[in-house]
Design a protein around this motif. Structure first.
Motif, PDB file in Angstrom:
ATOM      1  N   ARG A   1     131.834  -1.558  23.187  1.00 38.10           N
ATOM      2  CA  ARG A   1     131.352  -2.445  22.115  1.00 38.10           C
ATOM      3  C   ARG A   1     131.278  -3.896  22.593  1.00 38.10           C
ATOM      4  N   ARG A   2     132.260  -4.317  23.384  1.00 35.87           N
ATOM      5  CA  ARG A   2     132.243  -5.690  23.883  1.00 35.87           C
ATOM      6  C   ARG A   2     131.050  -5.947  24.801  1.00 35.87           C
ATOM      7  N   LEU A   3     130.743  -4.996  25.645  1.00 38.22           N
ATOM      8  CA  LEU A   3     129.615  -5.184  26.547  1.00 38.22           C
ATOM      9  C   LEU A   3     128.292  -5.247  25.792  1.00 38.22           C
ATOM     10  N   LYS A   4     128.145  -4.411  24.759  1.00 38.58           N
ATOM     11  CA  LYS A   4     126.921  -4.452  23.951  1.00 38.58           C
ATOM     12  C   LYS A   4     126.785  -5.798  23.243  1.00 38.58           C
ATOM     13  N   ARG A   5     127.913  -6.291  22.716  1.00 34.34           N
ATOM     14  CA  ARG A   5     127.888  -7.593  22.038  1.00 34.34           C
ATOM     15  C   ARG A   5     127.529  -8.702  23.022  1.00 34.34           C
ATOM     16  N   LEU A   6     128.063  -8.606  24.245  1.00 37.19           N
ATOM     17  CA  LEU A   6     127.760  -9.614  25.262  1.00 37.19           C
ATOM     18  C   LEU A   6     126.283  -9.568  25.634  1.00 37.19           C
ATOM     19  N   ASP A   7     125.741  -8.365  25.772  1.00 34.58           N
ATOM     20  CA  ASP A   7     124.315  -8.230  26.109  1.00 34.58           C
ATOM     21  C   ASP A   7     123.438  -8.857  25.032  1.00 34.58           C
ATOM     22  N   LYS A   8     123.846  -8.706  23.754  1.00 36.16           N
ATOM     23  CA  LYS A   8     123.075  -9.317  22.667  1.00 36.16           C
ATOM     24  C   LYS A   8     123.123 -10.841  22.748  1.00 36.16           C
ATOM     25  N   ASP A   9     124.315 -11.381  23.066  1.00 33.68           N
ATOM     26  CA  ASP A   9     124.436 -12.833  23.193  1.00 33.68           C
ATOM     27  C   ASP A   9     123.552 -13.365  24.319  1.00 33.68           C
ATOM     28  N   VAL A  10     123.550 -12.647  25.424  1.00 33.78           N
ATOM     29  CA  VAL A  10     122.742 -13.078  26.558  1.00 33.78           C
ATOM     30  C   VAL A  10     121.256 -12.975  26.227  1.00 33.78           C
ATOM     31  N   ALA A  11     120.863 -11.899  25.507  1.00 32.92           N
ATOM     32  CA  ALA A  11     119.457 -11.698  25.163  1.00 32.92           C
ATOM     33  C   ALA A  11     118.938 -12.801  24.238  1.00 32.92           C
ATOM     34  N   LYS A  12     119.823 -13.327  23.396  1.00 34.92           N
ATOM     35  CA  LYS A  12     119.404 -14.404  22.495  1.00 34.92           C
ATOM     36  C   LYS A  12     119.014 -15.655  23.270  1.00 34.92           C
ATOM     37  N   GLY A  13     119.648 -15.833  24.419  1.00 33.91           N
ATOM     38  CA  GLY A  13     119.354 -17.014  25.218  1.00 33.91           C
ATOM     39  C   GLY A  13     120.008 -18.256  24.645  1.00 33.91           C
ATOM     40  N   VAL A  14     119.658 -19.400  25.199  1.00 30.78           N
ATOM     41  CA  VAL A  14     120.185 -20.693  24.770  1.00 30.78           C
ATOM     42  C   VAL A  14     119.034 -21.547  24.287  1.00 30.78           C
ATOM     43  N   ALA A  15     119.252 -22.221  23.176  1.00 31.51           N
ATOM     44  CA  ALA A  15     118.193 -23.067  22.623  1.00 31.51           C
ATOM     45  C   ALA A  15     117.765 -24.121  23.635  1.00 31.51           C
ATOM     46  N   ALA A  16     116.481 -24.225  23.846  1.00 31.51           N
ATOM     47  CA  ALA A  16     115.960 -25.195  24.812  1.00 31.51           C
ATOM     48  C   ALA A  16     116.088 -26.610  24.263  1.00 31.51           C
ATOM     49  N   ALA A  17     116.183 -27.565  25.155  1.00 32.28           N
ATOM     50  CA  ALA A  17     116.299 -28.964  24.756  1.00 32.28           C
ATOM     51  C   ALA A  17     114.964 -29.459  24.209  1.00 32.28           C
ATOM     52  N   ASP A  18     115.039 -30.270  23.147  1.00 31.69           N
ATOM     53  CA  ASP A  18     113.821 -30.845  22.572  1.00 31.69           C
ATOM     54  C   ASP A  18     113.149 -31.803  23.556  1.00 31.69           C
ATOM     55  N   ALA A  19     113.999 -32.582  24.222  1.00 27.66           N
ATOM     56  CA  ALA A  19     113.491 -33.545  25.198  1.00 27.66           C
ATOM     57  C   ALA A  19     114.603 -33.845  26.185  1.00 27.66           C
ATOM     58  N   ALA A  20     114.216 -34.256  27.360  1.00 24.93           N
ATOM     59  CA  ALA A  20     115.203 -34.591  28.370  1.00 24.93           C
ATOM     60  C   ALA A  20     116.006 -35.809  27.913  1.00 24.93           C
ATOM     61  N   PRO A  21     117.336 -35.780  28.030  1.00 30.35           N
ATOM     62  CA  PRO A  21     118.139 -36.917  27.585  1.00 30.35           C
ATOM     63  C   PRO A  21     117.891 -38.146  28.453  1.00 30.35           C
ATOM     64  N   ALA A  22     117.997 -39.302  27.831  1.00 27.84           N
ATOM     65  CA  ALA A  22     117.832 -40.553  28.574  1.00 27.84           C
ATOM     66  C   ALA A  22     119.081 -40.784  29.423  1.00 27.84           C
ATOM     67  N   LEU A  23     118.879 -40.948  30.717  1.00 29.63           N
ATOM     68  CA  LEU A  23     120.009 -41.123  31.616  1.00 29.63           C
ATOM     69  C   LEU A  23     120.357 -42.598  31.741  1.00 29.63           C
ATOM     70  N   PRO A  24     121.648 -42.923  31.731  1.00 25.61           N
ATOM     71  CA  PRO A  24     122.020 -44.329  31.913  1.00 25.61           C
ATOM     72  C   PRO A  24     121.695 -44.804  33.320  1.00 25.61           C
ATOM     73  N   GLU A  25     121.446 -46.085  33.444  1.00 20.98           N
ATOM     74  CA  GLU A  25     121.146 -46.651  34.765  1.00 20.98           C
ATOM     75  C   GLU A  25     122.418 -46.659  35.604  1.00 20.98           C
ATOM     76  N   LEU A  26     122.308 -46.219  36.829  1.00 27.22           N
ATOM     77  CA  LEU A  26     123.465 -46.145  37.713  1.00 27.22           C
ATOM     78  C   LEU A  26     123.859 -47.525  38.209  1.00 27.22           C
ATOM     79  N   THR A  27     125.169 -47.750  38.322  1.00 26.25           N
ATOM     80  CA  THR A  27     125.644 -48.957  38.984  1.00 26.25           C
ATOM     81  C   THR A  27     125.531 -48.772  40.491  1.00 26.25           C
TER      82      THR A  27
END
Length: 607
Positions: free
Chosen positions: A132-158
């Protein structure tokens, strides 16, 4: 999980497999035990095997018959493997090498170390639950991760961040020590380097010393790496959550793992970077059961898997600092040191004021002494009037360190160890913070019957009460292990501080590390002298690190940095530790301590 044995075993010669199981230390069982199986199981396979009258979880370590004792046993004398966890990829060879090294170096049995670092729930599931745990894990993986709306603004490096990243981009032949002051932007360097590893299709392990730092880093990492699968591993998770996150890392589905010390043992097939934040923190050392140093194991793992490891700290442990000293300065040059001494933007470290308590006026006529020096109380009142926040650091929780009988001299010692039991007023208990023994406060002295037993000294609970009395216009709050033990309590307390709902925050070392309090302009260290003359040779090193970390909580907003202060109440204002603290001169402090260690034959000059 089908059984490993079948009727075919009577016709075909079975395979021998060496399986490590968790056995009591007194049995003297240090290596694998031989079992029979009708299939040749690869090393790293998790199995269930009979052990005495029980069926326990074990890990296949080798092909069996690896020593003379096992070779002398016939197949008829061996027991068959009961079950095989077929849906789980075998634990990789690099993981087994790490566990075997840890078991040998820290002198524990291989089975004890192996089973200790696996998720507890993994050892308890039967075949139906596991499916049961493996099936639940497979479902979580199949859902994927929500894609980012836009790339985050990176701070300027010192300039110093850019230089550190340029060095990190070079060949990986030594560990890196990222030595940067609090607020210098070490986390941004971690994130940029993690992005580089993720872009190459690798996994990243980021370690923090304590659970209370994990949610803060997790939110920042999630914001930066939206669209990536990020999991956390620490003792605050439920067993089911920990197993799920461990499986995601082990199967390669998790891109980034955030965790405390036990996460160093997480199997990650695509590991490309290890980060150890606040590497000096003693929380990286496991103190119970099989003891180990997660920081040292992270360095070993990075070397064996040929990946980069970054150790970050404003106050590195003296062992790490010594390893990063070049031969010209008397060091071995084992690590590469990356220096980032300046704060990001216009931020500056707060001015350190050492308050000599020997010169403060004493109360007259039996008056109750104030909780802090009058000069310090006045400085805190000024902050309250300006709408700014203050942090009062007392690294001792509870109401008082000990209860005392004035008639016979009885003190609230622990009957099970040599420590004193701390008085907690909120629930009228005496608790030993070492072994955990707890009981109600006695109505009278257990030795003489005197009912007038009183607290001696003070902890954060008592200091909060005293400050609330002398600062009636201030909102006084407290953060320590007692008020944050329930789930979500720490996040709630920190949110109130960030929202400006607390004027004076009383806390232990929990609030001195990693937190970005933008409104705090004054930090006060109460009773820091105890560590100056302690028997532990690392006490001064840890106290200096704690005070430097605490000072870093003030002045993080450039608009108030110039008026930020760090107050230290002490009876020993001329101590060399405070002289180095005034200048934030960790290099000089480390040089003094290393000279003393070398003369005394202490680490890092001796093991």
């Amino acid at each position: 999980m089908p059984p490993c044995h079948s009727d075919q075993m009577t016709y075909a010669k079975p395979f021998r497999v060496g399986v490590v199981v968790e056995a009591p230390q007194h049995t003297g069982l240090l290596g694998p035990l031989d079992y029979l199986c009708d299939q040749d199981l690869p090393p790293g396979t998790i199995v269930r095997v009979p052990f005495g009258r029980r069926v326990v979880t074990g890990v296949v370590w080798d092909q069996g018959g690896s020593d003379e004792a096992s070779q002398a046993l016939s197949d008829e004398q061996l027991k068959p493997v009961a079950e095989v966890l077929t849906g789980l990829p075998p634990l990789p060879a690099s993981w087994r090498q790490l566990v075997q090294f840890a078991a040998g170096y820290y002198q524990r049995s291989l089975g004890e170390m192996t089973l200790m670092v696996l998720p507890p729930e993994l050892r308890q599931l039967d075949d139906t639950q596991w499916g049961r745990r493996l099936k639940r894990l497979d479902k979580d993986v199949a859902k994927g991760v929500a894609a980012a709306d836009a790339a985050p603004a990176l701070p300027e490096l010192t300039e110093q961040q850019a230089q550190a990243l340029q060095t990190l981009a070079g060949p990986v032949d030594k560990p890196f020590l990222l030595w940067g002051s609090t607020g210098s932007g070490k986390t941004e360097v971690y994130l940029r380097q993690a992005q580089k590893a993720l872009d190459e299709g690798r996994q990243v392990l980021m370690m923090v010393p304590e659970i209370n730092l994990t949610p803060q880093l997790e939110s920042r990492v999630a914001e930066r790496f939206a669209g990536r699968r990020i999991v956390s591993l620490h003792s605050g998770l439920t067993p089911a959550q920990r197993l799920r996150n461990w499986l995601l890392a082990h199967t390669g589905h998790a891109d980034l793992v955030l965790g405390t010390r036990l996460s160093v043992f997480t199997p990650m097939p695509r590991l490309g970077l290890i980060v150890v934040d606040e590497e000096h923190d003693p929380s990286y050392k496991q103190q119970d059961g099989a003891r180990y140093s997660a920081r040292d194991l992270a360095v070993y793992r990075a070397k064996s898997e040929k990946v980069a490891v970054v150790l970050g700290s404003a106050t590195p442990s003296l062992e790490t600092w010594y390893n990063a000293l070049p031969p010209a300065d008397g060091g071995p040059g084992r690590y590469v040191r990356l220096a980032m001494p300046a704060r990001v933007g216009d931020g500056i470290m707060p001015t350190v004021r050492v308050l000599d308590l020997t010169r403060t006026p004493k109360p007259q006529g039996g008056q109750t002494p104030p909780p802090l020096a009058l000069e310090l109380l006045k400085a805190i009142e000024q902050r309250v009037e300006r709408g700014e926040q203050s942090l009062v650091l007392l690294n001792r929780r509870g109401y008082a360190p000990v209860l005392h009988c004035s008639d016979c001299g009885w003190k609230s010692g622990c009957p099970h160890c040599s420590a004193w039991r701390v008085f907690h007023k909120v629930d009228r208990t005496l608790r030993c913070h070492h072994c955990g023994f707890t009981e109600r406060v006695p109505r009278a002295c257990p030795d003489c019957g005197n009912q007038d037993i009183a607290p001696m000294g003070r902890g954060t609970e008592r200091l909060e009460e005293q400050l609330a009395e002398v600062l009636p216009n201030a909102r006084v709050g407290r953060i320590d292990a007692d008020v944050t033990k329930h789930k979500g309590a720490l996040e709630e307390q920190l949110a109130s501080v960030h929202a400006g709902e607390v004027d004076v925050l009383v806390g232990t070392q929990m609030v001195a590390k990693g937190h970005d309090f933008r409104r705090i302009t004054l930090v006060a260290a109460v009773n820091p002298d105890a560590a100056l003359f302690a028997s532990d040779f690392r006490a001064a090193e840890r106290q200096f690190a704690l005070l430097m970390q605490a000072a870093g909580r003030a002045g993080r907003d450039a608009q108030v940095a110039a008026q930020s202060e760090m107050w230290v109440q002490t009876y020993h204002p001329t101590h060399p530790l405070y002289a180095c603290l005034r200048r934030y001169d960790y290099a000089e402090f480390a040089s003094q301590q290393l000279k003393e260690r070398e003369m005394a034959g202490l680490p890092p000059y001796a093991s």
